[in-house]
Scaffold this motif. Structure first.
Motif, PDB file in Angstrom:
ATOM      1  N   ARG A  29       0.971  -1.319  -0.028  1.00 46.14           N
ATOM      2  CA  ARG A  29      -0.019   0.123  -0.056  1.00 46.14           C
ATOM      3  C   ARG A  29       0.899   1.301  -0.101  1.00 46.14           C
ATOM      4  NH1 ARG A  29      -4.385   0.421   4.329  1.00 46.14           N
ATOM      5  NH2 ARG A  29      -5.940  -0.490   2.767  1.00 46.14           N
ATOM      6  N   ASP A  30       1.924   1.238   0.851  1.00 43.59           N
ATOM      7  CA  ASP A  30       2.780   2.394   0.627  1.00 43.59           C
ATOM      8  C   ASP A  30       3.576   2.650  -0.593  1.00 43.59           C
ATOM      9  OD1 ASP A  30       2.261   2.662   3.375  1.00 43.59           O
ATOM     10  OD2 ASP A  30       3.951   1.778   4.280  1.00 43.59           O
ATOM     11  N   ASN A  31       3.509   1.763  -1.268  1.00 45.56           N
ATOM     12  CA  ASN A  31       4.240   1.933  -2.680  1.00 45.56           C
ATOM     13  C   ASN A  31       3.405   2.126  -3.609  1.00 45.56           C
ATOM     14  OD1 ASN A  31       7.117   1.256  -2.011  1.00 45.56           O
ATOM     15  ND2 ASN A  31       6.721  -0.520  -1.564  1.00 45.56           N
ATOM     16  N   GLY A  32       2.095   2.464  -3.314  1.00 49.90           N
ATOM     17  CA  GLY A  32       1.040   2.950  -4.323  1.00 49.90           C
ATOM     18  C   GLY A  32       0.206   1.767  -4.950  1.00 49.90           C
ATOM     19  N   ILE A  33       0.351   0.711  -4.642  1.00 52.80           N
ATOM     20  CA  ILE A  33      -0.568  -0.028  -5.027  1.00 52.80           C
ATOM     21  C   ILE A  33      -1.725  -0.390  -4.520  1.00 52.80           C
ATOM     22  CG2 ILE A  33      -0.935  -2.874  -5.393  1.00 52.80           C
ATOM     23  CD1 ILE A  33       2.091  -3.084  -5.255  1.00 52.80           C
ATOM     24  N   PRO A  34      -3.106  -0.168  -5.478  1.00 53.97           N
ATOM     25  CA  PRO A  34      -4.450   0.260  -4.813  1.00 53.97           C
ATOM     26  C   PRO A  34      -4.746  -0.981  -4.149  1.00 53.97           C
ATOM     27  CG  PRO A  34      -4.216   0.469  -7.426  1.00 53.97           C
ATOM     28  CD  PRO A  34      -2.968  -0.005  -6.866  1.00 53.97           C
ATOM     29  N   ASP A  35      -5.765  -0.563  -3.218  1.00 56.03           N
ATOM     30  CA  ASP A  35      -6.311  -1.445  -2.177  1.00 56.03           C
ATOM     31  C   ASP A  35      -7.161  -2.877  -2.921  1.00 56.03           C
ATOM     32  OD1 ASP A  35      -5.561  -0.185  -0.043  1.00 56.03           O
ATOM     33  OD2 ASP A  35      -7.287   0.631   0.179  1.00 56.03           O
ATOM     34  N   GLU A  36      -7.627  -2.674  -4.299  1.00 55.75           N
ATOM     35  CA  GLU A  36      -8.277  -3.622  -4.813  1.00 55.75           C
ATOM     36  C   GLU A  36      -7.373  -4.637  -5.501  1.00 55.75           C
ATOM     37  OE1 GLU A  36      -8.673  -0.341  -5.390  1.00 55.75           O
ATOM     38  OE2 GLU A  36     -10.829   0.083  -4.799  1.00 55.75           O
ATOM     39  N   GLU A  37      -6.221  -4.033  -5.718  1.00 51.38           N
ATOM     40  CA  GLU A  37      -5.184  -5.156  -6.388  1.00 51.38           C
ATOM     41  C   GLU A  37      -4.445  -5.935  -5.349  1.00 51.38           C
ATOM     42  OE1 GLU A  37      -2.192  -3.674  -9.095  1.00 51.38           O
ATOM     43  OE2 GLU A  37      -3.296  -2.193  -9.754  1.00 51.38           O
ATOM     44  N   ILE A  38      -4.366  -5.345  -3.839  1.00 50.65           N
ATOM     45  CA  ILE A  38      -3.971  -5.967  -2.868  1.00 50.65           C
ATOM     46  C   ILE A  38      -4.792  -7.147  -2.649  1.00 50.65           C
ATOM     47  CG2 ILE A  38      -3.306  -5.861  -0.611  1.00 50.65           C
ATOM     48  CD1 ILE A  38      -2.277  -3.048  -1.104  1.00 50.65           C
ATOM     49  N   PHE A  39      -6.318  -6.651  -2.576  1.00 46.80           N
ATOM     50  CA  PHE A  39      -7.210  -7.540  -2.259  1.00 46.80           C
ATOM     51  C   PHE A  39      -7.292  -8.590  -3.099  1.00 46.80           C
ATOM     52  CE2 PHE A  39     -11.532  -9.195  -2.485  1.00 46.80           C
ATOM     53  CZ  PHE A  39     -12.054  -9.397  -1.232  1.00 46.80           C
ATOM     54  N   SER A  40      -7.236  -8.508  -4.431  1.00 48.58           N
ATOM     55  CA  SER A  40      -6.971  -9.617  -5.559  1.00 48.58           C
ATOM     56  C   SER A  40      -5.920 -10.414  -5.206  1.00 48.58           C
ATOM     57  CB  SER A  40      -7.144  -8.821  -6.870  1.00 48.58           C
ATOM     58  OG  SER A  40      -7.039  -9.845  -7.943  1.00 48.58           O
ATOM     59  N   PHE A  41      -4.753  -9.828  -4.949  1.00 52.10           N
ATOM     60  CA  PHE A  41      -3.506 -10.698  -4.788  1.00 52.10           C
ATOM     61  C   PHE A  41      -3.921 -11.633  -3.314  1.00 52.10           C
ATOM     62  CE2 PHE A  41       0.460 -10.809  -2.489  1.00 52.10           C
ATOM     63  CZ  PHE A  41       1.179 -11.757  -3.281  1.00 52.10           C
ATOM     64  N   THR A  42      -4.381 -10.969  -2.351  1.00 50.32           N
ATOM     65  CA  THR A  42      -4.703 -11.904  -1.359  1.00 50.32           C
ATOM     66  C   THR A  42      -5.531 -12.974  -1.429  1.00 50.32           C
ATOM     67  OG1 THR A  42      -6.253 -10.406  -0.448  1.00 50.32           O
ATOM     68  CG2 THR A  42      -3.825 -10.085   0.294  1.00 50.32           C
ATOM     69  N   GLN A  43      -6.691 -12.542  -2.217  1.00 53.28           N
ATOM     70  CA  GLN A  43      -7.635 -13.639  -2.597  1.00 53.28           C
ATOM     71  C   GLN A  43      -7.063 -14.960  -3.504  1.00 53.28           C
ATOM     72  OE1 GLN A  43     -10.552 -14.062  -1.474  1.00 53.28           O
ATOM     73  NE2 GLN A  43     -10.340 -12.124  -0.427  1.00 53.28           N
ATOM     74  N   THR A  44      -5.915 -14.501  -4.306  1.00 52.30           N
ATOM     75  CA  THR A  44      -5.267 -15.501  -5.108  1.00 52.30           C
ATOM     76  C   THR A  44      -4.510 -16.250  -4.237  1.00 52.30           C
ATOM     77  OG1 THR A  44      -5.067 -14.102  -7.072  1.00 52.30           O
ATOM     78  CG2 THR A  44      -3.568 -15.708  -6.786  1.00 52.30           C
ATOM     79  N   LEU A  45      -3.935 -15.789  -3.178  1.00 50.32           N
ATOM     80  CA  LEU A  45      -3.032 -16.779  -2.247  1.00 50.32           C
ATOM     81  C   LEU A  45      -3.544 -17.448  -1.329  1.00 50.32           C
ATOM     82  CD1 LEU A  45      -0.629 -13.961  -0.608  1.00 50.32           C
ATOM     83  CD2 LEU A  45      -0.079 -15.858  -2.167  1.00 50.32           C
ATOM     84  N   ILE A  46      -5.157 -16.965  -1.096  1.00 51.32           N
ATOM     85  CA  ILE A  46      -6.053 -17.956  -0.161  1.00 51.32           C
ATOM     86  C   ILE A  46      -6.549 -18.899  -0.919  1.00 51.32           C
ATOM     87  CG2 ILE A  46      -8.205 -18.026   1.062  1.00 51.32           C
ATOM     88  CD1 ILE A  46      -7.718 -14.878   1.720  1.00 51.32           C
ATOM     89  N   LYS A  47      -6.694 -18.815  -2.129  1.00 51.85           N
ATOM     90  CA  LYS A  47      -7.401 -19.916  -3.245  1.00 51.85           C
ATOM     91  C   LYS A  47      -6.149 -20.939  -3.411  1.00 51.85           C
ATOM     92  CE  LYS A  47      -9.650 -20.294  -7.585  1.00 51.85           C
ATOM     93  NZ  LYS A  47     -10.265 -19.545  -8.587  1.00 51.85           N
ATOM     94  N   HIS A  48      -4.918 -20.316  -3.238  1.00 58.23           N
ATOM     95  CA  HIS A  48      -3.881 -21.133  -3.699  1.00 58.23           C
ATOM     96  C   HIS A  48      -3.567 -22.352  -2.389  1.00 58.23           C
ATOM     97  CE1 HIS A  48       0.149 -22.494  -4.753  1.00 58.23           C
ATOM     98  NE2 HIS A  48       0.782 -22.382  -3.665  1.00 58.23           N
ATOM     99  N   PHE A  49      -4.071 -21.916  -1.323  1.00 54.45           N
ATOM    100  CA  PHE A  49      -3.954 -22.850   0.032  1.00 54.45           C
ATOM    101  C   PHE A  49      -5.147 -23.412   0.358  1.00 54.45           C
ATOM    102  CE2 PHE A  49      -0.214 -20.292   0.242  1.00 54.45           C
ATOM    103  CZ  PHE A  49       0.823 -21.073   0.548  1.00 54.45           C
ATOM    104  N   ASP A  50      -6.229 -23.214  -0.774  1.00 50.86           N
ATOM    105  CA  ASP A  50      -7.654 -23.829  -0.273  1.00 50.86           C
ATOM    106  C   ASP A  50      -7.652 -25.378  -0.240  1.00 50.86           C
ATOM    107  OD1 ASP A  50     -10.404 -24.321   0.121  1.00 50.86           O
ATOM    108  OD2 ASP A  50     -10.860 -23.009  -1.750  1.00 50.86           O
ATOM    109  N   PRO A  51      -7.988 -25.964   0.641  1.00 51.85           N
ATOM    110  CA  PRO A  51      -8.097 -27.688   0.552  1.00 51.85           C
ATOM    111  C   PRO A  51      -8.953 -28.000  -0.685  1.00 51.85           C
ATOM    112  CG  PRO A  51      -8.409 -27.083   2.615  1.00 51.85           C
ATOM    113  CD  PRO A  51      -8.470 -25.507   1.862  1.00 51.85           C
ATOM    114  N   VAL A  52     -10.089 -27.365  -0.705  1.00 47.22           N
ATOM    115  CA  VAL A  52     -10.994 -27.720  -1.679  1.00 47.22           C
ATOM    116  C   VAL A  52     -10.379 -27.459  -3.412  1.00 47.22           C
ATOM    117  CG1 VAL A  52     -13.369 -27.439  -3.007  1.00 47.22           C
ATOM    118  CG2 VAL A  52     -12.912 -27.388  -0.399  1.00 47.22           C
ATOM    119  N   GLU A  53      -9.807 -26.400  -3.449  1.00 48.44           N
ATOM    120  CA  GLU A  53      -9.290 -26.069  -4.775  1.00 48.44           C
ATOM    121  C   GLU A  53      -8.160 -26.872  -5.032  1.00 48.44           C
ATOM    122  OE1 GLU A  53      -8.973 -24.052  -8.227  1.00 48.44           O
ATOM    123  OE2 GLU A  53     -10.586 -23.598  -6.683  1.00 48.44           O
TER     124      GLU A  53
END
Length: 74
Positions: A29-53
């Motif tokens: 965030r301090d480097n100017g990345i928008p919250d929406e992109e950070i949120f999308s990135f974290t969702q990708t990480l969560i999905k990466h470790f999702d046992p169902v996925e």
């Protein structure tokens, strides 16, 4: 159903992970990345470790391997 009981070591590891992840996300965030992109990135990480996925990917990989084996046998 069994309840998950975290050991002191597990709680400590989770707290450490929380601090590290929070720090990295704040740096993004301090480097100017928008919250929406950070949120999308974290969702990708969560999905990466999702046992169902992970199970879906494992099944898909097994099916593809079976198709390749069948094609090689022809």
């Amino acid at each position: 159903m069994n309840k998950f009981l975290a050991s002191d070591h597990q709680v400590e590891l989770m707290n450490d992970a929380y601090q590290i992840i929070s720090s990295v996300l704040a740096e993004l965030r301090d480097n100017g990345i928008p919250d929406e992109e950070i949120f999308s990135f974290t969702q990708t990480l969560i999905k990466h470790f999702d046992p169902v996925e992970l199970k879906k990917l494992e099944t898909l990989s097994y099916e593809k391997d079976a198709l390749f084996k069948e094609a090689n046998d022809l």
